[in-house]
Scaffold this motif. Structure first.
Motif, PDB file in Angstrom:
ATOM      1  N   ASP A  55       0.838  -1.188   0.000  1.00 52.94           N
ATOM      2  CA  ASP A  55       0.000   0.000   0.000  1.00 52.94           C
ATOM      3  C   ASP A  55       0.880   1.246   0.000  1.00 52.94           C
ATOM      4  N   ILE A  56       0.265   2.410   0.070  1.00 56.13           N
ATOM      5  CA  ILE A  56       0.992   3.673  -0.010  1.00 56.13           C
ATOM      6  C   ILE A  56       1.962   3.865   1.158  1.00 56.13           C
ATOM      7  N   ASP A  57       1.713   3.175   2.279  1.00 53.81           N
ATOM      8  CA  ASP A  57       2.601   3.269   3.435  1.00 53.81           C
ATOM      9  C   ASP A  57       3.733   2.245   3.387  1.00 53.81           C
ATOM     10  N   GLY A  58       3.755   1.395   2.359  1.00 53.49           N
ATOM     11  CA  GLY A  58       4.800   0.389   2.233  1.00 53.49           C
ATOM     12  C   GLY A  58       4.501  -0.923   2.917  1.00 53.49           C
ATOM     13  N   ASN A  59       3.297  -1.102   3.437  1.00 55.45           N
ATOM     14  CA  ASN A  59       2.919  -2.360   4.074  1.00 55.45           C
ATOM     15  C   ASN A  59       2.658  -3.407   2.996  1.00 55.45           C
ATOM     16  N   VAL A  60       3.351  -4.534   3.082  1.00 55.31           N
ATOM     17  CA  VAL A  60       3.234  -5.598   2.089  1.00 55.31           C
ATOM     18  C   VAL A  60       2.285  -6.657   2.616  1.00 55.31           C
ATOM     19  N   ARG A  61       1.408  -7.139   1.740  1.00 59.11           N
ATOM     20  CA  ARG A  61       0.515  -8.226   2.121  1.00 59.11           C
ATOM     21  C   ARG A  61       0.294  -9.124   0.916  1.00 59.11           C
ATOM     22  N   LYS A  62      -0.226 -10.300   1.178  1.00 60.93           N
ATOM     23  CA  LYS A  62      -0.496 -11.284   0.136  1.00 60.93           C
ATOM     24  C   LYS A  62      -1.975 -11.245  -0.191  1.00 60.93           C
ATOM     25  N   VAL A  63      -2.318 -11.153  -1.476  1.00 59.40           N
ATOM     26  CA  VAL A  63      -3.716 -11.186  -1.905  1.00 59.40           C
ATOM     27  C   VAL A  63      -3.891 -12.290  -2.945  1.00 59.40           C
TER      28      VAL A  63
END
Length: 71
Positions: A55-63
């Motif tokens: 996301d714009i804050d750099g938080n990485v997640r798996k979708v």
């Protein structure tokens, strides 16, 4: 006397957080990286259905790839 030396490090380890920062003074996540990221190995099954996004804050997640739908 040796028992006291063992107890002191254990007492301090209870109060420390398990956050690690790379190129950052105050990590906000378990692993906080200020810079580029390279992942050498990701666990996968027979079918790869997940995508890493940030996301714009750099938080990485798996979708799931299915959440994007098909064109």
């Amino acid at each position: 006397m040796k028992k006291k030396y063992i107890f002191i490090p254990l007492a301090f380890s209870i109060f420390t957080s398990a956050q690690v920062g790379i190129n950052t003074e105050e990590p906000t996540k378990t692993l906080d990286i200020n810079g580029e990221l390279r992942v050498r190995t990701l666990p996968s099954g027979d079918v790869i259905d997940d995508i890493l996004v940030s996301d714009i804050d750099g938080n990485v997640r798996k979708v799931s790839r299915n959440s994007f739908g098909t064109g």
